[in-house]
Structures are given as C-alpha cells and as structure tokens.
Design a protein around this motif. Sequence first.
Motif, PDB file in Angstrom:
ATOM      1  N   ASN A 156       6.596   4.238   1.101  1.00 42.72           N
ATOM      2  CA  ASN A 156       6.763   5.679   0.940  1.00 42.72           C
ATOM      3  C   ASN A 156       8.179   5.943   0.443  1.00 42.72           C
ATOM      4  OD1 ASN A 156       6.239   8.473   1.117  1.00 42.72           O
ATOM      5  ND2 ASN A 156       7.108   8.560   3.180  1.00 42.72           N
TER       6      ASN A 156
ATOM      7  N   VAL B  91       2.514   6.810   8.137  1.00 40.09           N
ATOM      8  CA  VAL B  91       1.549   5.713   8.219  1.00 40.09           C
ATOM      9  C   VAL B  91       0.266   6.190   8.888  1.00 40.09           C
ATOM     10  CG1 VAL B  91       1.090   3.423   9.186  1.00 40.09           C
ATOM     11  CG2 VAL B  91       3.329   3.941   8.204  1.00 40.09           C
TER      12      VAL B  91
ATOM     13  N   VAL C 151       3.357  -0.741   4.125  1.00 42.24           N
ATOM     14  CA  VAL C 151       3.059   0.639   3.735  1.00 42.24           C
ATOM     15  C   VAL C 151       4.327   1.256   3.141  1.00 42.24           C
ATOM     16  CG1 VAL C 151       2.177   2.879   4.457  1.00 42.24           C
ATOM     17  CG2 VAL C 151       1.378   0.799   5.603  1.00 42.24           C
TER      18      VAL C 151
ATOM     19  N   LEU D 161       0.839  -1.198   0.000  1.00 45.80           N
ATOM     20  CA  LEU D 161       0.000   0.000   0.000  1.00 45.80           C
ATOM     21  C   LEU D 161       0.868   1.240   0.000  1.00 45.80           C
ATOM     22  CD1 LEU D 161      -2.820   1.423   0.510  1.00 45.80           C
ATOM     23  CD2 LEU D 161      -2.316   1.159   2.951  1.00 45.80           C
ATOM     24  N   GLY D 162       0.489   2.207  -0.803  1.00 49.18           N
ATOM     25  CA  GLY D 162       1.223   3.463  -0.800  1.00 49.18           C
ATOM     26  C   GLY D 162       0.726   4.381  -1.894  1.00 49.18           C
TER      27      GLY D 162
ATOM     28  N   GLN E 252      -6.579   2.626   0.860  1.00 47.23           N
ATOM     29  CA  GLN E 252      -6.359   2.174   2.233  1.00 47.23           C
ATOM     30  C   GLN E 252      -7.440   1.198   2.696  1.00 47.23           C
ATOM     31  OE1 GLN E 252      -6.615   5.350   1.110  1.00 47.23           O
ATOM     32  NE2 GLN E 252      -5.269   6.740   2.232  1.00 47.23           N
TER      33      GLN E 252
ATOM     34  N   LEU F 250      -2.921   6.026   6.276  1.00 47.15           N
ATOM     35  CA  LEU F 250      -3.859   4.921   6.476  1.00 47.15           C
ATOM     36  C   LEU F 250      -5.068   5.424   7.256  1.00 47.15           C
ATOM     37  CD1 LEU F 250      -3.555   1.919   5.585  1.00 47.15           C
ATOM     38  CD2 LEU F 250      -3.272   1.392   7.989  1.00 47.15           C
TER      39      LEU F 250
ATOM     40  N   LYS G  48       5.779   0.676  -4.912  1.00 50.44           N
ATOM     41  CA  LYS G  48       5.106  -0.607  -4.740  1.00 50.44           C
ATOM     42  C   LYS G  48       4.954  -1.379  -6.053  1.00 50.44           C
ATOM     43  CE  LYS G  48       0.566   1.672  -4.799  1.00 50.44           C
ATOM     44  NZ  LYS G  48       1.121   2.980  -5.266  1.00 50.44           N
TER      45      LYS G  48
END
Length: 372
Positions: free
Chosen positions: A241, A263, A239, A68-69, A227, A267, A75
């Motif tokens: 970044n 985060v 997560v 997730l990002g 998210q 999120l 990702k």
Amino acid sequence: MSAPAAPTESAPTESAPTAPAPASSATDAPARGQGGVELNAVTKRFGDTVAVDDLTLAVESGEFFSMLGPSGSGKTTVLRLIAGFEEVTSGTIEIAGTDVTRAAPFDRTVNTVFQDYALFPHMTIADNVAYGLRVRKVSKAEQKERVTAALEQVRLSLVADRLPHQLSGGQRQRIALARALILQPRVLLLDEPLGALDKQLREQMQIELKQIQREVGITFIFVTHDQEEALTLSDRIAVFNNGKVEQVGTPREVYEYPQTAFVAGFLGISNLIDAGHAERLTGVAKAISVRPERVRLMDARTEPAAHETCVDGTIVETVYTGPTTRYIVDTVDGLRVIAERHNDHAPSDTAPYHRGDAVRAVWVTEHAAVVP
C-alpha cells in the motif's frame, strides 16, 4: 500512486512482442534452495513521486511469494527492480546471495512472465520456447531435448508445431511459462500473468501454476491485485500500500490476523469495528476485525452464549452469490455488520432471513482479531 514518468501496472502491448531477456549465461539448472531474494532499504523515486519507500523484504528460496496490492501500490515497480528493468534510487538487491543492484537484466539469474504472453506470432510453439536457447547458442540437439521437456512440464507437448493464434489464452500463458522456465532461472517473476483469462480458466491455471512451481522447485515471485488468487497460490504474501508493505505472512496469517485496517479491508471482506464500539461490546478499547463468515444471525430475542459477542440491528440488504448469501445489517448504535451464510440447505428452501428483519448478529468473541 502515479507520476508521468512512472511505469504503469499494465503489461507490454501484444502488438510488439519481445522475447524475455536471457536469465544468465549459465546452462546448468540451479540447485533447489538457491534462489532467495533480499531487498534492503530499497527506495525508487520517479521525480517527486516515491513509488517504493524504504522497502526491506526477504523472499525465501523455493517459495511461492505473492506481492498483493491495489494499482499504484508499488508491487510491479518492485518486480521491475528485481528484474533490472528499473534502477533503484537507493538501497540494495541480492539474488541468491549476490548483490545485483547495478547488474543488467541479462546478468541476473531471473526471468519474467508478463500478462501479455509476448509470443512471436510467426514462430511455432517449439520455436518460441527455444528462442532463448538459440540466443545462447545452445546446440540444436540440446534445444530439441529441452524444448520437449519444457512442453511436457506445462502439459502441452502435442502443440509444438502450432502457431500461437491456434492456442487458447490459457495454453498461450503456459507456453510463455515454458519459455521462461527453459532458461533455468533461479527466480521466476510473474507480473499478473493470469489477468487476461476468464474466471474459470484463471482458477484452473492457478492450480496448474502452483503444481508447476512445486515440480521445478524454484522461487516464484508473483504480482497480483486479486486477493483470492494470492490466497490460493502463495506460501507467503506481502500486502502493498502506497509503496510500503503493510504485512507479510502466510495466507492464513494475513487473512485471519490482519495487522492494519488496510490489510483487513483489502484482503477479503471484513467487519472493522472501531475502538469505541469495540469497548462497548467487549469492554476492551481496541479496534477489531471480524470476518463475515464468522458472523451468524439469530432472532433478536435469543440470548447469545457467554463466549459470544452480539449486536442488534435490521437487515438492509441480502446478496445471493450462489455458494453463500450475504446479509448486510445496520445496527442500532450505528454500525454496519456483514454476515455470510453458506447455502448448505436444499435449493427449494427459502432463505431464513429477509430484508427488513430484526436480527441479532453474533460471533465468538475470540474470533475477532485485534487490529493494531
């Protein structure tokens, strides 16, 4: 991050559909529990741009793992490195205990489902699903048997003779999933596969996708920037970044106990309170995160309980979302606090608080997570 030579987060275009690369030359299905993925000190550069920065990550066999990002966080590049569509600059990648760092895509026991379904428009659904088996020269009798089983698995056995344009978006996505699963990979890679669907269909497909993953028992690695989608689907979430992983954990862990301010902010919605304000409120000089659903409002003259923390302020905005009402409160000492109230009252009842009201925002002190 971005660079002229770097791939974007977007999927291939529909105008030139291509079949997924065969997962491997083996025809036997992998045993459950044999699809772990490990990245060890993996770095990927595109010119001077570092897309993935010294990443070490382990995905357990048989789990639904989400990356997730935001766009450009690295990702999708990681997914392409695992698939073999990109070569690592440094580091190693192992799948099921085998080093595949320099292996070609068709020599890896993985398959990929893209946001673009990449179905052949002139082929029937059955022929689309069988394509990889034909490439492997599987007998027609076995093709028919496995196509039937794959379509039943995604609950679309009645559309075998149709063409892709005769199906809905959700149905086409399930066909793309069946075509990938029929090759019996150890690991299925999914690059934002639900991104083109509307919200209602997307939520329906999330549940179906999780059920299918449990039934087949193989490792799913799922890329998303949504998210809520990651929280709904995942056994664990990484997560991302700026080419790094900020936190890995279960949905509950990353939501309730964020390890970084990024985060906490990415999120879901979070009230991030810096160390200075936190010290004045709690006596401890550590930054904290409080989720809006943990904050309640009450009359400014009401005293909180001993185990509660409170700040006084004025409601500057209310947002009605249907299930909840969100209150944005500016406090007297310069903080902005968001409180969320579930709309469990009768529809005809008026909201208890309105813009301009002086209120006290209160939360249980232990419900605040310290942000390292």
